[in-house]
Design an enzyme around this catalytic site. Structure first.
Site, PDB file in Angstrom:
ATOM      1  N   ASP A  80      -3.101 -32.129  58.672  1.00 59.49           N
ATOM      2  CA  ASP A  80      -3.891 -33.252  58.105  1.00 59.49           C
ATOM      3  C   ASP A  80      -4.999 -33.192  57.402  1.00 59.49           C
ATOM      4  O   ASP A  80      -5.857 -32.122  57.996  1.00 59.49           O
ATOM      5  CB  ASP A  80      -3.915 -34.327  58.315  1.00 59.49           C
ATOM      6  CG  ASP A  80      -3.613 -35.381  57.498  1.00 59.49           C
ATOM      7  OD1 ASP A  80      -3.340 -35.522  56.431  1.00 59.49           O
ATOM      8  OD2 ASP A  80      -4.725 -36.439  57.623  1.00 59.49           O
TER       9      ASP A  80
ATOM     10  N   ASN B  53      -5.997 -31.072  54.117  1.00 59.95           N
ATOM     11  CA  ASN B  53      -5.973 -30.021  52.915  1.00 59.95           C
ATOM     12  C   ASN B  53      -6.123 -30.831  51.667  1.00 59.95           C
ATOM     13  O   ASN B  53      -7.051 -29.470  50.803  1.00 59.95           O
ATOM     14  CB  ASN B  53      -4.578 -29.578  52.439  1.00 59.95           C
ATOM     15  CG  ASN B  53      -3.488 -29.032  54.130  1.00 59.95           C
ATOM     16  OD1 ASN B  53      -4.543 -28.620  55.084  1.00 59.95           O
ATOM     17  ND2 ASN B  53      -2.095 -28.398  54.321  1.00 59.95           N
TER      18      ASN B  53
ATOM     19  N   ARG C 128      -8.739 -33.286  50.516  1.00 61.22           N
ATOM     20  CA  ARG C 128      -9.395 -33.185  50.833  1.00 61.22           C
ATOM     21  C   ARG C 128     -10.311 -32.657  50.475  1.00 61.22           C
ATOM     22  O   ARG C 128     -11.539 -32.582  50.636  1.00 61.22           O
ATOM     23  CB  ARG C 128     -10.106 -34.569  52.182  1.00 61.22           C
ATOM     24  CG  ARG C 128      -9.194 -36.098  51.654  1.00 61.22           C
ATOM     25  CD  ARG C 128      -9.321 -36.212  53.114  1.00 61.22           C
ATOM     26  NE  ARG C 128      -8.317 -36.565  53.603  1.00 61.22           N
ATOM     27  CZ  ARG C 128      -8.506 -36.745  55.108  1.00 61.22           C
ATOM     28  NH1 ARG C 128      -9.071 -37.624  55.925  1.00 61.22           N
ATOM     29  NH2 ARG C 128      -6.687 -36.204  55.724  1.00 61.22           N
TER      30      ARG C 128
ATOM     31  N   HIS D 127      -3.329 -26.747  50.519  1.00 61.92           N
ATOM     32  CA  HIS D 127      -2.308 -26.084  50.671  1.00 61.92           C
ATOM     33  C   HIS D 127      -2.430 -24.670  51.382  1.00 61.92           C
ATOM     34  O   HIS D 127      -1.630 -24.652  52.299  1.00 61.92           O
ATOM     35  CB  HIS D 127      -0.843 -27.139  50.291  1.00 61.92           C
ATOM     36  CG  HIS D 127      -1.345 -28.286  50.333  1.00 61.92           C
ATOM     37  ND1 HIS D 127      -1.082 -29.219  51.318  1.00 61.92           N
ATOM     38  CD2 HIS D 127      -0.947 -29.479  48.885  1.00 61.92           C
ATOM     39  CE1 HIS D 127      -1.190 -30.318  50.618  1.00 61.92           C
ATOM     40  NE2 HIS D 127      -0.773 -31.088  50.004  1.00 61.92           N
TER      41      HIS D 127
ATOM     42  N   GLU E 156       7.866 -39.344  53.933  1.00 60.91           N
ATOM     43  CA  GLU E 156       7.320 -40.058  53.175  1.00 60.91           C
ATOM     44  C   GLU E 156       6.796 -38.934  51.925  1.00 60.91           C
ATOM     45  O   GLU E 156       5.855 -39.442  51.346  1.00 60.91           O
ATOM     46  CB  GLU E 156       6.720 -40.841  54.458  1.00 60.91           C
ATOM     47  CG  GLU E 156       6.690 -41.729  53.974  1.00 60.91           C
ATOM     48  CD  GLU E 156       8.263 -41.504  55.764  1.00 60.91           C
ATOM     49  OE1 GLU E 156       7.029 -40.349  55.793  1.00 60.91           O
ATOM     50  OE2 GLU E 156       9.008 -42.223  55.471  1.00 60.91           O
ATOM     51  N   ASN E 157       6.221 -37.879  52.032  1.00 63.48           N
ATOM     52  CA  ASN E 157       6.235 -36.519  51.256  1.00 63.48           C
ATOM     53  C   ASN E 157       6.359 -36.839  49.911  1.00 63.48           C
ATOM     54  O   ASN E 157       5.872 -36.368  48.731  1.00 63.48           O
ATOM     55  CB  ASN E 157       5.060 -35.254  51.790  1.00 63.48           C
ATOM     56  CG  ASN E 157       4.088 -35.242  52.851  1.00 63.48           C
ATOM     57  OD1 ASN E 157       4.563 -34.913  54.251  1.00 63.48           O
ATOM     58  ND2 ASN E 157       3.541 -36.491  53.303  1.00 63.48           N
ATOM     59  N   TRP E 158       7.848 -37.087  49.911  1.00 60.89           N
ATOM     60  CA  TRP E 158       8.189 -36.478  48.791  1.00 60.89           C
ATOM     61  C   TRP E 158       7.420 -37.881  47.329  1.00 60.89           C
ATOM     62  O   TRP E 158       8.307 -37.803  46.761  1.00 60.89           O
ATOM     63  CB  TRP E 158       9.577 -36.868  48.180  1.00 60.89           C
ATOM     64  CG  TRP E 158      10.581 -36.127  49.803  1.00 60.89           C
ATOM     65  CD1 TRP E 158      11.019 -36.406  50.721  1.00 60.89           C
ATOM     66  CD2 TRP E 158      11.174 -34.946  49.377  1.00 60.89           C
ATOM     67  NE1 TRP E 158      12.044 -35.829  51.245  1.00 60.89           N
ATOM     68  CE2 TRP E 158      11.723 -34.544  50.802  1.00 60.89           C
ATOM     69  CE3 TRP E 158      10.467 -34.287  47.950  1.00 60.89           C
ATOM     70  CZ2 TRP E 158      12.051 -33.618  50.234  1.00 60.89           C
ATOM     71  CZ3 TRP E 158      11.672 -33.010  48.462  1.00 60.89           C
ATOM     72  CH2 TRP E 158      12.171 -32.830  49.641  1.00 60.89           C
TER      73      TRP E 158
ATOM     74  N   ARG F 131      -4.099 -34.427  65.651  1.00 63.80           N
ATOM     75  CA  ARG F 131      -4.232 -34.768  64.367  1.00 63.80           C
ATOM     76  C   ARG F 131      -5.617 -33.936  64.145  1.00 63.80           C
ATOM     77  O   ARG F 131      -6.971 -34.933  64.116  1.00 63.80           O
ATOM     78  CB  ARG F 131      -4.124 -36.524  64.246  1.00 63.80           C
ATOM     79  CG  ARG F 131      -3.703 -36.192  63.010  1.00 63.80           C
ATOM     80  CD  ARG F 131      -3.280 -37.641  62.181  1.00 63.80           C
ATOM     81  NE  ARG F 131      -3.452 -37.588  60.814  1.00 63.80           N
ATOM     82  CZ  ARG F 131      -2.451 -38.528  59.499  1.00 63.80           C
ATOM     83  NH1 ARG F 131      -1.474 -39.086  60.833  1.00 63.80           N
ATOM     84  NH2 ARG F 131      -2.356 -38.336  59.313  1.00 63.80           N
TER      85      ARG F 131
ATOM     86  N   SER G 232       1.629 -41.450  61.694  1.00 65.93           N
ATOM     87  CA  SER G 232       2.377 -41.103  60.378  1.00 65.93           C
ATOM     88  C   SER G 232       3.648 -40.626  60.868  1.00 65.93           C
ATOM     89  O   SER G 232       3.919 -39.372  60.358  1.00 65.93           O
ATOM     90  CB  SER G 232       1.595 -40.438  59.540  1.00 65.93           C
ATOM     91  OG  SER G 232       0.066 -40.683  59.655  1.00 65.93           O
TER      92      SER G 232
ATOM     93  N   GLU H  24       0.058 -37.078  75.066  1.00 71.02           N
ATOM     94  CA  GLU H  24      -1.808 -37.079  74.824  1.00 71.02           C
ATOM     95  C   GLU H  24      -2.146 -37.381  73.598  1.00 71.02           C
ATOM     96  O   GLU H  24      -1.505 -36.767  73.136  1.00 71.02           O
ATOM     97  CB  GLU H  24      -2.792 -36.274  75.776  1.00 71.02           C
ATOM     98  CG  GLU H  24      -2.438 -36.529  77.200  1.00 71.02           C
ATOM     99  CD  GLU H  24      -2.563 -37.887  78.403  1.00 71.02           C
ATOM    100  OE1 GLU H  24      -3.699 -37.935  77.373  1.00 71.02           O
ATOM    101  OE2 GLU H  24      -2.278 -38.657  78.962  1.00 71.02           O
TER     102      GLU H  24
HETATM  103  C1  IPE Z   1       1.165 -36.520  57.781  1.00 73.09           C
HETATM  104  O1  IPE Z   1      -0.342 -36.410  57.163  1.00 73.09           O
HETATM  105  C2  IPE Z   1       2.287 -35.908  57.557  1.00 73.09           C
HETATM  106  C3  IPE Z   1       1.671 -34.294  57.800  1.00 73.09           C
HETATM  107  C4  IPE Z   1       1.288 -33.622  57.576  1.00 73.09           C
HETATM  108  C5  IPE Z   1       3.059 -33.403  57.098  1.00 73.09           C
HETATM  109  P1  IPE Z   1       0.414 -37.596  56.160  1.00 73.09           P
HETATM  110  O2  IPE Z   1      -1.010 -37.199  55.170  1.00 73.09           O
HETATM  111  O3  IPE Z   1       1.281 -37.680  55.232  1.00 73.09           O
HETATM  112  O4  IPE Z   1      -0.427 -38.656  56.329  1.00 73.09           O
HETATM  113  P2  IPE Z   1      -0.780 -40.546  55.763  1.00 73.09           P
HETATM  114  O5  IPE Z   1      -0.477 -40.228  54.579  1.00 73.09           O
HETATM  115  O6  IPE Z   1      -2.498 -40.111  55.721  1.00 73.09           O
HETATM  116  O7  IPE Z   1      -0.263 -41.144  56.420  1.00 73.09           O
HETATM  117  C1  IPE Z   2      -1.605 -31.477  54.780  1.00 76.17           C
HETATM  118  O1  IPE Z   2      -2.690 -32.164  54.039  1.00 76.17           O
HETATM  119  C2  IPE Z   2      -0.538 -32.767  55.596  1.00 76.17           C
HETATM  120  C3  IPE Z   2       0.622 -32.545  54.254  1.00 76.17           C
HETATM  121  C4  IPE Z   2       1.120 -33.166  53.331  1.00 76.17           C
HETATM  122  C5  IPE Z   2       1.340 -31.102  53.617  1.00 76.17           C
HETATM  123  P1  IPE Z   2      -3.139 -33.211  52.821  1.00 76.17           P
HETATM  124  O2  IPE Z   2      -2.038 -33.133  51.836  1.00 76.17           O
HETATM  125  O3  IPE Z   2      -2.167 -34.857  53.666  1.00 76.17           O
HETATM  126  O4  IPE Z   2      -4.721 -33.762  52.568  1.00 76.17           O
HETATM  127  P2  IPE Z   2      -5.122 -35.163  52.853  1.00 76.17           P
HETATM  128  O5  IPE Z   2      -5.186 -36.260  54.263  1.00 76.17           O
HETATM  129  O6  IPE Z   2      -4.520 -35.919  51.575  1.00 76.17           O
HETATM  130  O7  IPE Z   2      -6.428 -34.820  52.796  1.00 76.17           O
HETATM  131 MG    MG Z   3      -2.947 -36.596  54.490  1.00 74.43          MG
END
Ligand code: IPE
Ligand code: IPE
Ligand code: MG
Length: 233
Positions: free
Chosen positions: A20, A22, A24, A37, A67-69, A181, A189, A200
């Site tokens: 997580d 990318n 930001r 990404h 949920e990323n969709w 994480r 998530s 852990e």
């Molecule tokens: C979790 O990250 C999913 C992946 C790393 C693929 P998200 O950015 O989607 O999670 P939330 O929305 O902050 O919970």
């Molecule tokens: C990568 O980080 C996780 C994926 C879902 C690919 P993010 O795209 O969620 O980056 P942030 O959390 O918005 O910074």
């Molecule tokens: Mg994220």
């Protein structure tokens, strides 16, 4: 299994990464999220290489959630496009570390071409003992519901914890020892909900594109200091 010289005394068998931060990371540089990404894939390669050479038995990466969709189409296309590029050339590397590639998640959301590529990679690497799980269109709740439906389809009227474990996408993986994480958020998530029972948890503020071998070593060093009681004393 061969250990690298500076590896900690207690090594996890199975480590999972929530990649997580990318977006930001890109924003800090005044760039679009897709730029983050791209660098996220570089970090993924470096971390996979490192885990490969450390001899960790099973490694899991959370690449795209159910949920990323919800994200803008442009960003979803960019993430899946990067994944396609990776899938087109990853086989040699995966073989080198003797990983068996397993995709966690519902593949039916993907078009025939991508799905065929995923299934071919799973088949071609199936003879290896170590496991590399890539979670793509993965959700922990979705996985449990899917497992229940599989068990019902098999005619089960009563299920055990073992039945459920065996019906999950991770059926062939060892017990999960450690979830890492990045990105500073303190949550799961929807990742590996069942498997996380006694894993852990390790959280770091480092954004995923900045995460690399040194940060993996820090997480492993921390893991080796944890007292795991599994409910005992
Ligand atoms: C979790 O990250 C999913 C992946 C790393 C693929 P998200 O950015 O989607 O999670 P939330 O929305 O902050 O919970
Ligand atoms: C990568 O980080 C996780 C994926 C879902 C690919 P993010 O795209 O969620 O980056 P942030 O959390 O918005 O910074
Ligand atoms: Mg994220």
């Amino acid at each position: 299994m061969q250990k690298a010289d500076n590896s900690p005394a207690v090594m996890p068998r199975h480590v999972a990464f929530i990649m997580d931060g990318n977006g930001r990371w890109a924003k800090k540089r005044g760039m679009p999220r897709e730029y983050g990404h791209r660098f996220g894939v570089k970090a993924f390669r470096a971390v996979l290489d490192h885990c490969g050479s450390l001899g960790i038995e099973a490694v899991t990466f959370y690449a795209f959630s159910t949920e990323n969709w919800k994200r803008p189409r442009r960003e979803v296309d960019a993430i899946l496009g990067l994944m396609d590029n990776y899938l087109a050339e990853c086989e040699k590397k995966i073989d080198e570390y003797a990983f068996r590639l397993v995709f966690l998640g519902d593949k039916s959301a993907f078009d025939d071409k991508r799905r065929a590529r995923m299934e071919a990679l799973e088949r071609n690497t199936a003879h290896h003992k170590r496991i590399l799980n890539i979670a793509l269109n993965y959700g922990g709740r979705d996985e449990i519901v899917n497992a229940c439906n599989r068990l019902i389809a098999m005619g089960k009227e009563h299920v055990t914890a073992q039945d459920l474990t065996q019906a999950l996408y991770t059926a062939d993986s060892p017990e999960l020892d450690l979830i890492v994480r990045t990105g500073g958020d303190l949550r799961i998530s929807n990742f590996l909900l069942w498997q996380a029972a006694y894993a852990e948890l390790y959280f770091t503020d480092v954004l995923w594109p900045d995460f690399g071998p040194a940060e993996v070593n820090a997480a492993l060093a921390e893991f080796s200091t944890r007292k795991r009681r599994f409910g005992g004393v």
